[in-house]
Design an enzyme around this catalytic site. Sequence first.
Site, mmCIF file in Angstrom:
data_model
loop_
_atom_site.group_PDB
_atom_site.id
_atom_site.type_symbol
_atom_site.label_atom_id
_atom_site.label_comp_id
_atom_site.label_asym_id
_atom_site.label_seq_id
_atom_site.Cartn_x
_atom_site.Cartn_y
_atom_site.Cartn_z
ATOM 1 N N GLU A 165 0.857 -1.190 0.000
ATOM 2 C CA GLU A 165 0.000 0.000 0.000
ATOM 3 C C GLU A 165 0.889 1.234 0.000
ATOM 4 O O GLU A 165 1.855 1.317 0.763
ATOM 5 C CB GLU A 165 -0.905 -0.003 1.231
ATOM 6 C CG GLU A 165 -1.766 1.236 1.363
ATOM 7 C CD GLU A 165 -2.692 1.165 2.573
ATOM 8 O OE1 GLU A 165 -3.131 0.057 2.925
ATOM 9 O OE2 GLU A 165 -2.941 2.218 3.189
ATOM 10 N N GLU A 170 -2.703 11.529 3.031
ATOM 11 C CA GLU A 170 -3.769 11.389 4.018
ATOM 12 C C GLU A 170 -3.735 12.605 4.924
ATOM 13 O O GLU A 170 -2.666 13.138 5.236
ATOM 14 C CB GLU A 170 -3.577 10.151 4.877
ATOM 15 C CG GLU A 170 -3.756 8.848 4.148
ATOM 16 C CD GLU A 170 -3.701 7.682 5.111
ATOM 17 O OE1 GLU A 170 -4.778 7.135 5.411
ATOM 18 O OE2 GLU A 170 -2.597 7.338 5.560
#
Length: 286
Positions: A165, A170
Amino acid sequence: MMSRPARALVTILAAAAVTVPAGAAGADPGPPEGADAAAVTFSDDFEGPAGSAPDSSKWRHEIGNGPDGWGNWERQYYTGGTDNVALDGDGHLVITARQENPGGYQCWYGNCDYTSAKLTTAQTFTQAYGHFEARMKLPRGQGIWPAFWMLGEDFDRVGWPDSGEIDIMENVGHEPGTVHGTLHGPGYSGGGGIGGAYTLPGGQHFADDFHTFAVDWSPGRIAWSVDGTVYQVRTPADVGGNDWVFEHPFYMIMNVAVGGEWPGDPDGSTSFPQRLVIDYVHVSAG
């Protein structure tokens, strides 16, 4: 965006968020000027009438909440319609988190309190290496969690975190001026993810204006940047002797989560609706 299997709480292992003055040189020179325009392999500028759905030849919905809120005890239900994601008619795609439950949706805690949207290219576009970039204006508020991230295309076969990932961007609402970039793989996932953070100078907030979030990914190297300033570079030397699982195709994901272990839940200071406004997503070959 933090997966268990699709996300999990992250504790950034880089020391503290690094504030890099606008225009300052990063730790790495990054790609040459114009590299993001060369050999374009994916491009969406979100042109179209207001209220239109995103292009289904590029983006598909993930729908629901799951028994543990996508692995993080998140509180939103991802819907598949245009109430939560649509073009605005001015060249943007808008993902909207709402405090509502018009469909009687069920979440891990009972009736869902919020709706939002999550889009992926798992069925439409995957690529190994290259420049992946999005220009976005982020939402704001306690408990709001927007993300632009990638999962290995073998996720359905090998599971997470073996698929790998790459979290390009974010943001958690209680850090309005900071974004995080993180890697997850076998032996360095969830709270052990390896990454760093970038903080805007001068007390600016990412919800106040558009900013460009990108990674430049090549064999054995991934570099993160905000507005062209590289703020971290990761290589196999950073994963503590574990497998570096970033040498195969990945797909892109964009979403706005509400609540969860990392951002915490919304409180009385959080206003709704909250919108992630995306100007474009561009990918070029490595």
